[in-house]
Design a protein around this motif. Structure first.
Motif, PDB file in Angstrom:
ATOM      1  N   ALA A   1     -34.638  -0.756  -7.463  1.00  0.00           N
ATOM      2  CA  ALA A   1     -33.633   0.219  -7.013  1.00  0.00           C
ATOM      3  C   ALA A   1     -32.292  -0.315  -7.478  1.00  0.00           C
ATOM      4  N   PHE A   2     -31.757   0.330  -8.514  1.00  0.00           N
ATOM      5  CA  PHE A   2     -30.508  -0.137  -9.102  1.00  0.00           C
ATOM      6  C   PHE A   2     -29.320   0.571  -8.460  1.00  0.00           C
ATOM      7  N   ASN A   3     -28.276  -0.188  -8.179  1.00  0.00           N
ATOM      8  CA  ASN A   3     -27.039   0.423  -7.686  1.00  0.00           C
ATOM      9  C   ASN A   3     -26.312   1.088  -8.848  1.00  0.00           C
ATOM     10  N   VAL A   4     -25.690   2.228  -8.555  1.00  0.00           N
ATOM     11  CA  VAL A   4     -24.978   2.956  -9.604  1.00  0.00           C
ATOM     12  C   VAL A   4     -23.559   3.292  -9.141  1.00  0.00           C
ATOM     13  N   ASN A   5     -22.628   3.046 -10.029  1.00  0.00           N
ATOM     14  CA  ASN A   5     -21.212   3.332  -9.753  1.00  0.00           C
ATOM     15  C   ASN A   5     -20.568   4.127 -10.880  1.00  0.00           C
TER      16      ASN A   5
ATOM     17  N   LEU B   1     -20.942   5.846 -15.244  1.00  0.00           N
ATOM     18  CA  LEU B   1     -21.752   6.476 -16.285  1.00  0.00           C
ATOM     19  C   LEU B   1     -22.618   5.475 -17.034  1.00  0.00           C
ATOM     20  N   GLU B   2     -22.047   4.310 -17.346  1.00  0.00           N
ATOM     21  CA  GLU B   2     -22.766   3.339 -18.166  1.00  0.00           C
ATOM     22  C   GLU B   2     -24.006   2.820 -17.441  1.00  0.00           C
ATOM     23  N   GLN B   3     -23.870   2.526 -16.142  1.00  0.00           N
ATOM     24  CA  GLN B   3     -25.038   2.080 -15.371  1.00  0.00           C
ATOM     25  C   GLN B   3     -26.097   3.185 -15.328  1.00  0.00           C
TER      26      GLN B   3
ATOM     27  N   ARG C   1     -26.672   5.642 -17.400  1.00  0.00           N
ATOM     28  CA  ARG C   1     -27.349   5.808 -18.692  1.00  0.00           C
ATOM     29  C   ARG C   1     -28.308   4.645 -18.965  1.00  0.00           C
ATOM     30  N   ALA C   2     -27.889   3.430 -18.636  1.00  0.00           N
ATOM     31  CA  ALA C   2     -28.752   2.268 -18.873  1.00  0.00           C
ATOM     32  C   ALA C   2     -30.050   2.390 -18.078  1.00  0.00           C
ATOM     33  N   ILE C   3     -29.914   2.756 -16.813  1.00  0.00           N
ATOM     34  CA  ILE C   3     -31.080   2.889 -15.922  1.00  0.00           C
ATOM     35  C   ILE C   3     -32.037   3.958 -16.450  1.00  0.00           C
ATOM     36  N   MET C   4     -31.480   5.114 -16.853  1.00  0.00           N
ATOM     37  CA  MET C   4     -32.324   6.236 -17.290  1.00  0.00           C
ATOM     38  C   MET C   4     -32.915   5.998 -18.674  1.00  0.00           C
ATOM     39  N   GLU C   5     -32.121   5.447 -19.580  1.00  0.00           N
ATOM     40  CA  GLU C   5     -32.642   5.209 -20.929  1.00  0.00           C
ATOM     41  C   GLU C   5     -33.766   4.171 -20.887  1.00  0.00           C
ATOM     42  N   ALA C   6     -33.623   3.171 -20.041  1.00  0.00           N
ATOM     43  CA  ALA C   6     -34.685   2.164 -19.911  1.00  0.00           C
ATOM     44  C   ALA C   6     -35.919   2.771 -19.240  1.00  0.00           C
ATOM     45  N   ALA C   7     -35.710   3.648 -18.263  1.00  0.00           N
ATOM     46  CA  ALA C   7     -36.844   4.322 -17.615  1.00  0.00           C
ATOM     47  C   ALA C   7     -37.571   5.205 -18.619  1.00  0.00           C
ATOM     48  N   ASP C   8     -36.805   5.898 -19.455  1.00  0.00           N
ATOM     49  CA  ASP C   8     -37.395   6.777 -20.461  1.00  0.00           C
ATOM     50  C   ASP C   8     -38.192   5.951 -21.485  1.00  0.00           C
ATOM     51  N   ALA C   9     -37.610   4.816 -21.880  1.00  0.00           N
ATOM     52  CA  ALA C   9     -38.264   3.969 -22.887  1.00  0.00           C
ATOM     53  C   ALA C   9     -39.563   3.361 -22.362  1.00  0.00           C
ATOM     54  N   THR C  10     -39.651   3.157 -21.046  1.00  0.00           N
ATOM     55  CA  THR C  10     -40.835   2.494 -20.474  1.00  0.00           C
ATOM     56  C   THR C  10     -41.710   3.441 -19.654  1.00  0.00           C
ATOM     57  N   ASP C  11     -41.294   4.706 -19.571  1.00  0.00           N
ATOM     58  CA  ASP C  11     -42.037   5.695 -18.793  1.00  0.00           C
ATOM     59  C   ASP C  11     -42.141   5.274 -17.311  1.00  0.00           C
ATOM     60  N   SER C  12     -40.982   4.952 -16.734  1.00  0.00           N
ATOM     61  CA  SER C  12     -40.945   4.478 -15.348  1.00  0.00           C
ATOM     62  C   SER C  12     -40.265   5.487 -14.429  1.00  0.00           C
TER      63      SER C  12
ATOM     64  N   ALA D   1     -24.520  -8.706 -16.468  1.00  0.00           N
ATOM     65  CA  ALA D   1     -24.797  -8.330 -17.855  1.00  0.00           C
ATOM     66  C   ALA D   1     -23.633  -7.523 -18.427  1.00  0.00           C
ATOM     67  N   SER D   2     -23.120  -6.608 -17.635  1.00  0.00           N
ATOM     68  CA  SER D   2     -22.010  -5.768 -18.078  1.00  0.00           C
ATOM     69  C   SER D   2     -20.761  -6.608 -18.352  1.00  0.00           C
ATOM     70  N   THR D   3     -20.443  -7.495 -17.442  1.00  0.00           N
ATOM     71  CA  THR D   3     -19.253  -8.350 -17.596  1.00  0.00           C
ATOM     72  C   THR D   3     -19.378  -9.246 -18.821  1.00  0.00           C
ATOM     73  N   GLY D   4     -20.550  -9.854 -18.995  1.00  0.00           N
ATOM     74  CA  GLY D   4     -20.771 -10.730 -20.147  1.00  0.00           C
ATOM     75  C   GLY D   4     -20.636  -9.964 -21.454  1.00  0.00           C
ATOM     76  N   ALA D   5     -21.235  -8.787 -21.507  1.00  0.00           N
ATOM     77  CA  ALA D   5     -21.227  -7.998 -22.742  1.00  0.00           C
ATOM     78  C   ALA D   5     -19.803  -7.554 -23.102  1.00  0.00           C
ATOM     79  N   VAL D   6     -19.034  -7.161 -22.085  1.00  0.00           N
ATOM     80  CA  VAL D   6     -17.660  -6.700 -22.343  1.00  0.00           C
ATOM     81  C   VAL D   6     -16.778  -7.872 -22.766  1.00  0.00           C
ATOM     82  N   ARG D   7     -16.903  -8.996 -22.055  1.00  0.00           N
ATOM     83  CA  ARG D   7     -16.124 -10.192 -22.443  1.00  0.00           C
ATOM     84  C   ARG D   7     -16.415 -10.582 -23.887  1.00  0.00           C
ATOM     85  N   ARG D   8     -17.684 -10.635 -24.238  1.00  0.00           N
ATOM     86  CA  ARG D   8     -18.058 -11.053 -25.583  1.00  0.00           C
ATOM     87  C   ARG D   8     -17.575 -10.050 -26.623  1.00  0.00           C
TER      88      ARG D   8
END
Ligand code: G3H
Ligand code: 13P
Ligand code: NA
Ligand code: ZN
Length: 328
Positions: free
Chosen positions: A21-25, A27-29, A31-42, A282-289
């Motif tokens: 159960a992922f927390n959502v605040n 658009l990016e979260q 989309r990530a949750i749904m695209e991963a669910a779509d990719a894995t059929d979850s 993950a989001s913070t690391g990716a944006v910083r990098r």
């Protein structure tokens, strides 16, 4: 399609899997949750906290989830309210169209002070009466979350008890759980079994018994048709901590709940696994990098895409590890 928590977790129990159960605040979260669910059929559980509602605004949050259901109509989605502090909060979410609410009566309305058993039963009964009349599921909570290592409740603002907790408070009592479920008729029950909210769960690399697996087994035996929920289930990926610190961040050494231990919990009745911190890291690391490596970029879509991709990888890994992949 929008489904209730009870519908999804009954299926999960029949088929022996758990659902993150992922927390959502934002658009990016989403989309990530749904695209991963779509990719894995979850199947999907997205949950919104009080903090999420004040960040995005209730209408935006509601439409964000509804938009996901419109874009991916073949994926079952539970729209869950995380940590409701009163029946009135649950009522408002039911009006907004949520298919599941958490009535967290383990703490008083301030979200900080541990509440007694009778208070918990009373507010949870009220929430269940309302929700069930509307076809909405209810998650209750019994016991106070905290790390078995540190006795600390964790760091999340607004969610979690303050101060040191005794070992007794840190584990849900199986007998009391049975009484609580009988009195309230909740669909799912969040239990205290050694996890805590936030990034600072354990100060040393977790080896062996970070979770009270025997306690989970005992509780599941007493209330086999009530789905167990594990809050504070982020694994605190060490690779993302490294990226954050490599690109200007300052996060001290800290550890989360190993994915294999969560999988062990799922074998013994845990069906809903709450994760927020891992996506934040993950989001913070990716944006910083991204910003450090692309110093002339000023198009937010570029660093936000990096954020989405990083969160996608976490979501996909959790769907796979919890046995959720292929179950949509
Ligand atoms: O349980 C707490 C969740 O991580 C939500 O956190 O209240 O900062 O949105 P938040
Ligand atoms: P984490 O802080 O471990 O991600 O837990 C989130 C949670 O339990 C939300 O209710
Ligand atoms: Na919840
Ligand atoms: Zn929680």
């Amino acid at each position: 399609a929008l489904i209730s928590l009870r519908q999804l977790l009954d299926h999960a129990a029949e088929n022996g899997y758990g659902v993150p159960a992922f927390n959502v605040n934002n658009l990016e979260q989403m989309r990530a949750i749904m695209e991963a669910a779509d990719a894995t059929d979850s199947p999907v559980i997205v949950q919104a906290s009080a903090g999420a509602r004040s960040y995005a605004g209730a209408p935006f949050l509601r439409h964000l989830i509804l938009a996901a259901i419109e874009e991916w109509p073949h994926i079952p989605v539970v729209m869950h309210q995380d940590h409701g502090t009163s029946p009135a909060v649950c009522q408002r979410s039911i009006q907004l169209g949520f298919s599941s609410v958490m009535m967290d009566g383990s703490l008083k309305e301030d979200g900080k002070t541990p509440a007694d058993y009778d208070y918990n039963v009373q507010v949870t009964q009220t929430a269940v009466a309302m929700a069930h009349a509307c076809g909405v599921s209810v998650e209750g909570e019994l016991g106070v979350l905290g790390s078995l290592e540190t006795g600390e409740a964790g760091e999340e603002d607004g969610v979690g008890a303050e101060g040191k907790l005794s070992h007794d408070q840190l584990l849900t009592d199986p007998e009391e759980a049975a009484q609580f479920v009988k009195a309230t008729n909740v669909d799912a029950l969040a239990i205290a079994c050694g996890t805590s909210h936030g990034a600072y769960k354990f100060s040393r690399p977790p080896t062996g018994d970070i979770l009270a697996i025997d306690r989970i087994k005992e509780i599941h035996k007493r209330i086999p048709t009530t789905h167990l929920v594990m809050h504070g289930s982020s694994s605190v990926p060490q690779e993302w901590l490294k990226v954050i610190n490599e690109f200007g961040g300052e996060i001290p050494e800290t550890y989360g709940v190993p994915v294999e231990q969560i999988a062990e919990g799922i074998k013994h009745g845990v069906r809903k696994v709450n994760i927020d911190t891992d996506l934040r890291l993950a989001s913070t690391g990716a944006v910083r990098r991204h910003l450090a490596q692309n110093t002339s970029n000023f198009d937010p879509r570029k660093f936000l895409k990096a954020s989405t991709d990083a969160m996608f990888d976490i979501c996909k890994a959790r769907y796979e590890a919890f046995g959720c992949a292929g179950q949509a």
